[in-house]
Enzyme design. Structure first.
Site, PDB file in Angstrom:
ATOM      1  N   LYS A  13      41.026  15.704  -2.556  1.00 37.42           N
ATOM      2  CA  LYS A  13      42.456  16.555  -3.055  1.00 37.42           C
ATOM      3  C   LYS A  13      42.833  16.648  -2.529  1.00 37.42           C
ATOM      4  CE  LYS A  13      41.481  17.122  -7.526  1.00 37.42           C
ATOM      5  NZ  LYS A  13      39.797  16.375  -7.053  1.00 37.42           N
ATOM      6  N   ARG A 127      29.257  19.332   0.222  1.00 34.51           N
ATOM      7  CA  ARG A 127      30.654  20.022   0.920  1.00 34.51           C
ATOM      8  C   ARG A 127      30.181  21.576   1.153  1.00 34.51           C
ATOM      9  NH1 ARG A 127      35.483  20.036  -3.402  1.00 34.51           N
ATOM     10  NH2 ARG A 127      33.307  20.874  -4.253  1.00 34.51           N
TER      11      ARG A 127
HETATM   12  P1  AP5 Z   1      39.254  22.227  -8.702  1.00 32.56           P
HETATM   13  O1  AP5 Z   1      39.003  22.961  -7.412  1.00 32.56           O
HETATM   14  O2  AP5 Z   1      40.484  21.746  -8.574  1.00 32.56           O
HETATM   15  O3  AP5 Z   1      38.039  21.312  -8.358  1.00 32.56           O
HETATM   16  P2  AP5 Z   1      37.763  19.523  -8.471  1.00 32.56           P
HETATM   17  O4  AP5 Z   1      38.775  18.832  -9.167  1.00 32.56           O
HETATM   18  O5  AP5 Z   1      36.742  19.138  -9.156  1.00 32.56           O
HETATM   19  O6  AP5 Z   1      37.786  18.875  -7.283  1.00 32.56           O
HETATM   20  P3  AP5 Z   1      37.094  19.174  -6.231  1.00 32.56           P
HETATM   21  O7  AP5 Z   1      38.166  20.751  -5.054  1.00 32.56           O
HETATM   22  O8  AP5 Z   1      35.877  19.295  -6.020  1.00 32.56           O
HETATM   23  O9  AP5 Z   1      37.175  17.850  -5.063  1.00 32.56           O
HETATM   24  P4  AP5 Z   1      38.467  17.580  -3.693  1.00 32.56           P
HETATM   25  O10 AP5 Z   1      38.938  16.297  -4.336  1.00 32.56           O
HETATM   26  O11 AP5 Z   1      39.319  18.033  -3.853  1.00 32.56           O
HETATM   27  O12 AP5 Z   1      38.062  16.516  -2.745  1.00 32.56           O
HETATM   28  P5  AP5 Z   1      37.764  17.593  -1.121  1.00 32.56           P
HETATM   29  O13 AP5 Z   1      38.740  17.317  -1.015  1.00 32.56           O
HETATM   30  O14 AP5 Z   1      36.857  18.984  -1.372  1.00 32.56           O
HETATM   31  O15 AP5 Z   1      38.953  22.608 -10.258  1.00 32.56           O
HETATM   32  C1  AP5 Z   1      37.674  23.518 -10.039  1.00 32.56           C
HETATM   33  C2  AP5 Z   1      37.738  23.859 -11.995  1.00 32.56           C
HETATM   34  O16 AP5 Z   1      39.100  24.863 -12.031  1.00 32.56           O
HETATM   35  C3  AP5 Z   1      37.676  22.688 -12.239  1.00 32.56           C
HETATM   36  O17 AP5 Z   1      36.616  22.323 -13.121  1.00 32.56           O
HETATM   37  C4  AP5 Z   1      38.307  23.433 -14.107  1.00 32.56           C
HETATM   38  O18 AP5 Z   1      37.335  23.841 -14.406  1.00 32.56           O
HETATM   39  C5  AP5 Z   1      39.507  25.068 -13.375  1.00 32.56           C
HETATM   40  N1  AP5 Z   1      40.254  24.075 -13.289  1.00 32.56           N
HETATM   41  C6  AP5 Z   1      41.010  23.691 -11.938  1.00 32.56           C
HETATM   42  N2  AP5 Z   1      42.236  22.820 -12.464  1.00 32.56           N
HETATM   43  C7  AP5 Z   1      42.198  23.129 -12.871  1.00 32.56           C
HETATM   44  C8  AP5 Z   1      43.225  22.394 -14.720  1.00 32.56           C
HETATM   45  N3  AP5 Z   1      44.859  21.905 -14.569  1.00 32.56           N
HETATM   46  N4  AP5 Z   1      42.847  22.199 -15.981  1.00 32.56           N
HETATM   47  C9  AP5 Z   1      42.004  22.795 -16.295  1.00 32.56           C
HETATM   48  N5  AP5 Z   1      40.883  23.191 -15.879  1.00 32.56           N
HETATM   49  C10 AP5 Z   1      41.587  23.870 -14.157  1.00 32.56           C
HETATM   50  O19 AP5 Z   1      36.241  17.122  -0.446  1.00 32.56           O
HETATM   51  C11 AP5 Z   1      35.024  16.826  -0.912  1.00 32.56           C
HETATM   52  C12 AP5 Z   1      34.347  17.300  -0.058  1.00 32.56           C
HETATM   53  O20 AP5 Z   1      34.301  15.450   0.748  1.00 32.56           O
HETATM   54  C13 AP5 Z   1      34.637  18.002   1.310  1.00 32.56           C
HETATM   55  O21 AP5 Z   1      32.904  18.079   2.139  1.00 32.56           O
HETATM   56  C14 AP5 Z   1      35.105  17.259   2.319  1.00 32.56           C
HETATM   57  O22 AP5 Z   1      35.234  17.297   3.705  1.00 32.56           O
HETATM   58  C15 AP5 Z   1      34.521  15.051   1.976  1.00 32.56           C
HETATM   59  N6  AP5 Z   1      35.738  14.370   2.108  1.00 32.56           N
HETATM   60  C16 AP5 Z   1      37.222  14.619   1.282  1.00 32.56           C
HETATM   61  N7  AP5 Z   1      38.018  13.623   2.225  1.00 32.56           N
HETATM   62  C17 AP5 Z   1      36.696  12.281   2.934  1.00 32.56           C
HETATM   63  C18 AP5 Z   1      37.535  11.658   3.411  1.00 32.56           C
HETATM   64  N8  AP5 Z   1      38.809  10.626   2.873  1.00 32.56           N
HETATM   65  N9  AP5 Z   1      36.656  10.625   3.802  1.00 32.56           N
HETATM   66  C19 AP5 Z   1      35.402  11.583   4.732  1.00 32.56           C
HETATM   67  N10 AP5 Z   1      34.703  12.662   3.897  1.00 32.56           N
HETATM   68  C20 AP5 Z   1      36.138  13.365   3.329  1.00 32.56           C
HETATM   69 MG    MG Z   2      39.865  20.853  -4.454  1.00 33.80          MG
END
Ligand code: AP5
Ligand code: MG
Length: 211
Positions: A13, A127
Site C-alpha cells: 500500500k 522491509r
Molecule cells: P500500517 O502502517 O498501515 O501497516 P500495515 O497495514 O500493516 O501495512 P504495512 O505498512 O506493513 O504494509 P504496506 O502494505 O504499506 O506495504 P509496503 O509498501 O511497506 O499500520 C500499522 C499499525 O497502525 C496497525 O497495525 C494499527 O495498529 C495502526 N493503524 C493504522 N491505521 C489504522 C486504522 N485505520 N485503524 C486502526 N488502527 C490503525 O511494502 C512492504 C515491503 O514489500 C517493502 O519492503 C516493499 O519494498 C516491498 N514491496 C511492496 N510492493 C512490492 C511489489 N509490488 N513488488 C515487490 N516488492 C514490493
Molecule cells: Mg505501509
C-alpha cells in the site's frame, strides 16, 4: 484521484501510494505513518497508541476518525488523496462514507492489492523503513545504495517495531477478521478494483489499465 488502497500488511500500500503520488499530485495519507510520527515525537497520541501498534492490534475507530476528519479537510486534499491503511474496519468505512457525503466528495475507487500470504511474510521480514522520511526499502528487492542509510534523506533505516514474528502473525489475523470484510463492502458500493500485488511494474500497469 481519490483512492483507497486496500490490502493486508505488506501488500505494498505504502509503496504503490508513493509511486501513484508522483503521477498526479495526489497526497498519500497513511494512518500508520501519522501514528508512527506521533510516537516518534512523544506526543500524548503517540503514548496512547505505542503499545497497541507494537502488538499489531488496531487503534480505536474513534481515535482514527478524529484524526481523519481533520486530515481530509486540509488544503492539500483538494488535489486528491491516496488513503493508505484507512479505512480498516466496517465502522471506519461507514464513517468515511458519511464524512465524504457531508463534504460533497466522491471516491474514485477502492484498489485491492491481492497478494498471497507467503509473499507477505517474506516482504515484511525483509522491509526496512527510514526513521525520518518514511521511505520504504527492501533488502532483497529495493536495497538502499549504502546499507542502513536512506537514499532520500541520509537518515537511518530500520525494521519497524511491529515487524516481530508475533506482531506480524497478529496483524494478519486482525486483517482477516476486521479489514478483509471491506472488500465486500466496496464491491457492494461499486467501487472495488482488484489487482494482483505482484512486482511493482505489473501493479502500476494493472492500475493504469483499470483506472
Ligand atoms: P500500517 O502502517 O498501515 O501497516 P500495515 O497495514 O500493516 O501495512 P504495512 O505498512 O506493513 O504494509 P504496506 O502494505 O504499506 O506495504 P509496503 O509498501 O511497506 O499500520 C500499522 C499499525 O497502525 C496497525 O497495525 C494499527 O495498529 C495502526 N493503524 C493504522 N491505521 C489504522 C486504522 N485505520 N485503524 C486502526 N488502527 C490503525 O511494502 C512492504 C515491503 O514489500 C517493502 O519492503 C516493499 O519494498 C516491498 N514491496 C511492496 N510492493 C512490492 C511489489 N509490488 N513488488 C515487490 N516488492 C514490493
Ligand atoms: Mg505501509
Amino acid at each position: 484521484m481519490k483512492i483507497i488502497l486496500l490490502g493486508p500488511p505488506g501488500a505494498g500500500k505504502g509503496t504503490i501510494a508513493k509511486a501513484l503520488m508522483q503521477h498526479d499530485g495526489s497526497v498519500q495519507i497513511s494512518t500508520g505513518d501519522i501514528l508512527r510520527e506521533a510516537i516518534a515525537a512523544g506526543t500524548e497520541l503517540g503514548k496512547q497508541v505505542e503499545a497497541v501498534m507494537a502488538a499489531g492490534d488496531l487503534v480505536t475507530d474513534e481515535l482514527i476518525m478524529e484524526i481523519m476528519e481533520q486530515r481530509l479537510q486540509q488544503e492539500d486534499c483538494k488535489q486528491g488523496y491516496l488513503l493508505d491503511g484507512f479505512p480498516r474496519t466496517i465502522p471506519q468505512a461507514e464513517a468515511l462514507k458519511a464524512l465524504l457525503a457531508k463534504l460533497g466528495e466522491k471516491l474514485d475507487c477502492a484498489l485491492e492489492l491481492d497478494i498471497p500470504r507467503d509473499v507477505i511474510i517474506d516482504r515484511l521480514t525483509t522491509r526496512r523503513t527510514c526513521t525520518n522520511c518514511g521511505e520504504i526499502y527492501n533488502v532483497k528487492t529495493k536495497p538502499p545504495t549504502v546499507e542502513g542509510v536512506c537514499d532520500v534523506c541520509g537518515s537511518q533505516i530500520v525494521q519497524r517495531d511491529d515487524e516481530t514474528e508475533e506482531a506480524i502473525e497478529n496483524r494478519l489475523q486482525v486483517y482477516n477478521q476486521l479489514t478483509a470484510p471491506l472488500v465486500a463492502f466496496y464491491r457492494d458500493e461499486g467501487l472495488l478494483v482488484s489487482v494482483p500485488g505482484s512486482d511493482i511494474d505489473s501493479v502500476m500497469e494493472a492500475i493504469r489499465n483499470r483506472i
